[in-house]
Design an enzyme around this catalytic site. Structure first.
Site, mmCIF file in Angstrom:
data_model
loop_
_atom_site.group_PDB
_atom_site.id
_atom_site.type_symbol
_atom_site.label_atom_id
_atom_site.label_comp_id
_atom_site.label_asym_id
_atom_site.label_seq_id
_atom_site.Cartn_x
_atom_site.Cartn_y
_atom_site.Cartn_z
ATOM 1 N N SER A 145 -67.864 19.741 6.040
ATOM 2 C CA SER A 145 -68.584 20.702 7.070
ATOM 3 C C SER A 145 -69.812 20.195 7.143
ATOM 4 C CB SER A 145 -68.708 21.886 6.339
ATOM 5 O OG SER A 145 -69.770 22.944 7.101
ATOM 6 N N TYR A 159 -70.518 27.662 -0.992
ATOM 7 C CA TYR A 159 -69.642 26.746 0.204
ATOM 8 C C TYR A 159 -70.275 25.491 0.534
ATOM 9 C CZ TYR A 159 -67.462 25.913 4.759
ATOM 10 O OH TYR A 159 -66.578 25.405 5.968
HETATM 11 N N1 LIG Z 1 -63.813 26.977 11.198
HETATM 12 C C1 LIG Z 1 -65.066 26.342 11.074
HETATM 13 O O1 LIG Z 1 -66.058 26.675 11.600
HETATM 14 C C2 LIG Z 1 -65.149 25.457 10.157
HETATM 15 C C3 LIG Z 1 -66.245 24.625 10.007
HETATM 16 C C4 LIG Z 1 -66.467 23.482 9.058
HETATM 17 C C5 LIG Z 1 -65.362 23.249 8.257
HETATM 18 N N2 LIG Z 1 -64.127 24.073 8.175
HETATM 19 C C6 LIG Z 1 -63.272 23.551 7.204
HETATM 20 O O2 LIG Z 1 -61.951 23.254 7.714
HETATM 21 C C7 LIG Z 1 -60.699 24.075 6.838
HETATM 22 C C8 LIG Z 1 -59.947 24.878 7.874
HETATM 23 O O3 LIG Z 1 -60.687 25.941 8.286
HETATM 24 P P1 LIG Z 1 -60.130 27.043 9.183
HETATM 25 O O4 LIG Z 1 -61.336 27.412 9.935
HETATM 26 O O5 LIG Z 1 -58.955 26.507 9.890
HETATM 27 O O6 LIG Z 1 -59.974 28.198 8.332
HETATM 28 P P2 LIG Z 1 -58.942 29.431 8.534
HETATM 29 O O7 LIG Z 1 -59.383 30.556 7.542
HETATM 30 O O8 LIG Z 1 -58.467 29.705 9.756
HETATM 31 O O9 LIG Z 1 -57.389 28.915 7.668
HETATM 32 C C9 LIG Z 1 -57.396 28.479 6.388
HETATM 33 C C10 LIG Z 1 -56.064 28.334 5.643
HETATM 34 O O10 LIG Z 1 -56.331 28.233 4.527
HETATM 35 C C11 LIG Z 1 -55.509 29.005 3.765
HETATM 36 N N3 LIG Z 1 -56.170 29.408 2.307
HETATM 37 C C12 LIG Z 1 -57.050 29.985 1.947
HETATM 38 N N4 LIG Z 1 -57.391 29.985 0.534
HETATM 39 C C13 LIG Z 1 -56.407 29.461 0.136
HETATM 40 C C14 LIG Z 1 -56.057 29.139 -1.051
HETATM 41 N N5 LIG Z 1 -56.434 29.607 -2.210
HETATM 42 N N6 LIG Z 1 -54.521 28.350 -1.285
HETATM 43 C C15 LIG Z 1 -53.963 27.954 -0.313
HETATM 44 N N7 LIG Z 1 -54.411 28.436 0.984
HETATM 45 C C16 LIG Z 1 -55.364 28.795 1.107
HETATM 46 C C17 LIG Z 1 -55.462 30.536 4.394
HETATM 47 O O11 LIG Z 1 -54.489 31.432 4.148
HETATM 48 C C18 LIG Z 1 -55.405 30.004 5.976
HETATM 49 O O12 LIG Z 1 -54.087 29.872 6.415
HETATM 50 C C19 LIG Z 1 -61.503 24.800 5.718
HETATM 51 O O13 LIG Z 1 -61.703 23.718 4.717
HETATM 52 C C20 LIG Z 1 -62.952 25.045 6.261
HETATM 53 O O14 LIG Z 1 -64.120 25.077 5.220
HETATM 54 C C21 LIG Z 1 -64.157 25.062 9.105
#
Ligand SMILES: NC(=O)c1ccc[n+]([C@@H]2O[C@H](COP(=O)([O-])OP(=O)(O)OC[C@H]3O[C@@H](n4cnc5c(N)ncnc54)[C@H](O)[C@@H]3O)[C@@H](O)[C@H]2O)c1
Length: 253
Positions: A145, A159
């Site tokens: 991130s 985080y």
């Molecule tokens: N959305 C953003 O702005 C952003 C920015 C930087 C990094 N990220 C990273 O990208 C990745 C995906 O993010 P996103 O925004 O698509 O998230 P999201 O919440 O939309 O989807 C995440 C998925 O992970 C699953 N999940 C959560 N905890 C879990 C667990 N303990 N075991 C198995 N599955 C689990 C959830 O059920 C969900 O389906 C993450 O690692 C997040 O930190 C996201």
């Protein structure tokens, strides 16, 4: 054949957001995908969407923070598709209400955020790398991130620390397993419009973020998934131990 023809990919957190988009994209490019998610309904719906689009997917339900669940989900994937070539460590949580400054965060939430966002990669690689070795090589993708690069003015210390830890772990994995033709790279997304951000993204905050991003908007999930596709494919065959910042120019500004 597609850009991932013949490959089997594990996508943790593939039920929603960026992971779901990646599952659809990877499958469209010829991969068979294992969608590993704690949310059974989301995992099954994503797998059904992949199959409806003509791909092959398995929904594996479990918690990436737990070794037994990860080992089982990987075994289920191998049972169905016979191999793994890509381990996309995408699952992550952002809990702005519970994960704040070190001064305000309970140990239980610190530990849970670290377990899902960082320790999960320990379990996925511990149980997944033997399969990549058996396949003659592969690609490990970690989801960092921009918070790990810049820190946030609104503190989310667990985080941020977990995402920072992924950078170091990614380099160690890249060096250790290069001899096995296993590559490991990190993607650092900026703000992405997904269910993870949905509880926090008011119109005012969306405008505030957009104003600080040179491209003038937050990202769509497919704009991150397409970078994961590149790292999963042999097009990135000379890349390992690298970090790709995908943030609309946020950290450059
Ligand atoms: N959305 C953003 O702005 C952003 C920015 C930087 C990094 N990220 C990273 O990208 C990745 C995906 O993010 P996103 O925004 O698509 O998230 P999201 O919440 O939309 O989807 C995440 C998925 O992970 C699953 N999940 C959560 N905890 C879990 C667990 N303990 N075991 C198995 N599955 C689990 C959830 O059920 C969900 O389906 C993450 O690692 C997040 O930190 C996201």
């Amino acid at each position: 054949m597609g850009r991932l023809g013949g490959k089997v990919a594990l996508i943790t957190g593939g039920g929603m957001g960026i992971g779901r988009e990646a599952a659809l994209l990877f499958a469209r490019e010829g991969a068979r995908v294992v969608i590993a998610d704690i949310d059974a309904a989301a995992a099954r719906a994503a797998a059904a969407a992949v199959e409806a689009a003509g791909g092959e997917a398995l929904a594996a339900v479990g918690d990436v923070a737990l070794e037994a669940d990860v080992a089982r989900m990987i075994a289920e994937g191998v049972g169905r598709f016979g191999a793994f070539h890509v381990l996309y460590n995408n699952a992550g949580v952002l809990w702005k209400d519970r994960d704040r400054s070190v001064l305000e965060t309970d140990e239980r939430w610190w530990d849970r955020v670290m377990a899902i966002n960082l320790k999960s990669v320990f379990w996925v690689t511990k149980h997944g790398i033997p399969h990549l070795r058996r396949a003659g090589g592969g690609s490990i993708i970690l989801m960092g991130s921009v918070s790990a690069l810049a820190g946030f003015t609104r503190a989310q210390d667990a985080y941020t620390a977990a995402k920072g830890g992924l950078i170091s772990l990614g380099k160690s994995l890249a060096i250790q397993f290069a001899k096995d033709r296993i590559r490991c790279n990190v993607i650092h997304p900026g703000i992405v419009d997904t269910p993870l951000q949905a509880p926090y993204l008011t119109e005012a905050l969306r405008r505030e973020f957009a104003a600080g991003i040179p491209l003038g908007r937050i990202a769509e999930p497919r704009e991150i998934a397409s970078v994961a596709l590149f790292l999963a494919s042999d097009e990135s065959s000379y890349m390992t131990g690298a970090e790709l910042v995908v943030d609309g120019g946020f950290t450059a500004a």
